[in-house]
Design an enzyme around this catalytic site. Structure first.
Site, mmCIF file in Angstrom:
data_model
loop_
_atom_site.group_PDB
_atom_site.id
_atom_site.type_symbol
_atom_site.label_atom_id
_atom_site.label_comp_id
_atom_site.label_asym_id
_atom_site.label_seq_id
_atom_site.Cartn_x
_atom_site.Cartn_y
_atom_site.Cartn_z
ATOM 1 N N ARG A 1 0.839 -1.214 0.000
ATOM 2 C CA ARG A 1 0.000 0.000 0.000
ATOM 3 C C ARG A 1 0.868 1.255 0.000
ATOM 4 O O ARG A 1 0.593 2.214 -0.726
ATOM 5 C CB ARG A 1 -0.949 0.003 1.194
ATOM 6 C CG ARG A 1 -2.166 -0.865 1.006
ATOM 7 C CD ARG A 1 -3.240 -0.601 2.052
ATOM 8 N NE ARG A 1 -2.760 -0.708 3.428
ATOM 9 C CZ ARG A 1 -2.720 -1.837 4.133
ATOM 10 N NH1 ARG A 1 -3.109 -2.959 3.587
ATOM 11 N NH2 ARG A 1 -2.284 -1.834 5.364
ATOM 12 N N ALA B 1 3.943 1.568 -1.094
ATOM 13 C CA ALA B 1 4.607 1.707 -2.392
ATOM 14 C C ALA B 1 3.631 2.223 -3.443
ATOM 15 O O ALA B 1 3.976 3.112 -4.236
ATOM 16 C CB ALA B 1 5.191 0.364 -2.833
ATOM 17 N N ALA C 1 6.526 5.358 -9.819
ATOM 18 C CA ALA C 1 7.088 4.315 -10.684
ATOM 19 C C ALA C 1 6.449 2.965 -10.364
ATOM 20 O O ALA C 1 6.129 2.191 -11.278
ATOM 21 C CB ALA C 1 8.605 4.240 -10.512
ATOM 22 N N GLN D 1 2.967 2.855 -11.880
ATOM 23 C CA GLN D 1 3.034 2.642 -13.326
ATOM 24 C C GLN D 1 3.325 1.175 -13.641
ATOM 25 O O GLN D 1 2.724 0.591 -14.546
ATOM 26 C CB GLN D 1 4.113 3.529 -13.948
ATOM 27 C CG GLN D 1 3.776 4.993 -13.924
ATOM 28 C CD GLN D 1 4.955 5.862 -14.328
ATOM 29 O OE1 GLN D 1 6.110 5.411 -14.344
ATOM 30 N NE2 GLN D 1 4.670 7.123 -14.640
ATOM 31 N N GLU E 1 11.645 -2.930 -7.905
ATOM 32 C CA GLU E 1 11.192 -1.563 -7.606
ATOM 33 C C GLU E 1 10.922 -1.391 -6.111
ATOM 34 O O GLU E 1 11.230 -0.354 -5.534
ATOM 35 C CB GLU E 1 9.936 -1.232 -8.411
ATOM 36 C CG GLU E 1 9.497 0.205 -8.280
ATOM 37 C CD GLU E 1 10.482 1.189 -8.875
ATOM 38 O OE1 GLU E 1 10.900 2.124 -8.154
ATOM 39 O OE2 GLU E 1 10.844 1.033 -10.058
ATOM 40 N N SER F 1 18.697 1.998 -8.584
ATOM 41 C CA SER F 1 18.049 2.416 -9.822
ATOM 42 C C SER F 1 18.537 1.578 -11.001
ATOM 43 O O SER F 1 17.754 1.200 -11.882
ATOM 44 C CB SER F 1 18.323 3.898 -10.075
ATOM 45 O OG SER F 1 17.720 4.320 -11.273
#
Length: 126
Positions: free
Chosen positions: A26, A28, A34, A37, A73, A102
């Site tokens: 939740r 995140a 990102a 998406q 991620e 990243s």
């Protein structure tokens, strides 16, 4: 000194761990654009995986590659949160940690893209 939270066992531990995991998902979704998406990419692409994949192995690879992107991620977001918790001042090690996390996301995205491209090639060209 032992951690008082590590003494939980059995069903209590499983239920608490599940709650912590849902809280993380939740957090995140609400706090990381990102991740949102990528979740929506997975929502759209999962049905496509069943159409594109020829057999359960290909479907599993297509969906698994997208799931791996979400996992990486989440780890990236966790690293960023931990670094930001320490402080917002510029530091070489903080930058390196964030850049490495990243880069891991980038590699996961490239892997997913490669898996999907190979499946599309196999379905439409070969």
């Amino acid at each position: 000194m032992s951690n008082p939270h590590k003494g939980r066992t059995g069903l209590d531990r499983i239920l608490r761990a599940t709650g912590y995991s849902w809280s993380g998902l939740r957090a995140a979704y609400s706090g990381e654009s990102a991740f949102r998406q990528e979740v929506w990419l997975m929502v759209v692409a999962t049905p496509l995986a069943f159409w594109l994949g020829q057999g359960w192995v290909e479907v599993a690879l297509l969906i698994g590659s997208l799931l791996l992107v979400l996992i990486v991620e989440l780890l990236n977001s966790g690293i960023e949160a931990a670094i930001d918790r320490v402080g917002f001042e510029l530091h070489e090690l903080s930058k390196r940690a964030k850049d490495l996390a990243s880069a891991a996301v980038l590699l996961a995205l490239l892997l997913a893209g490669g898996v999907w491209a190979a499946a599309a090639y196999h379905r439409f060209i070969v």
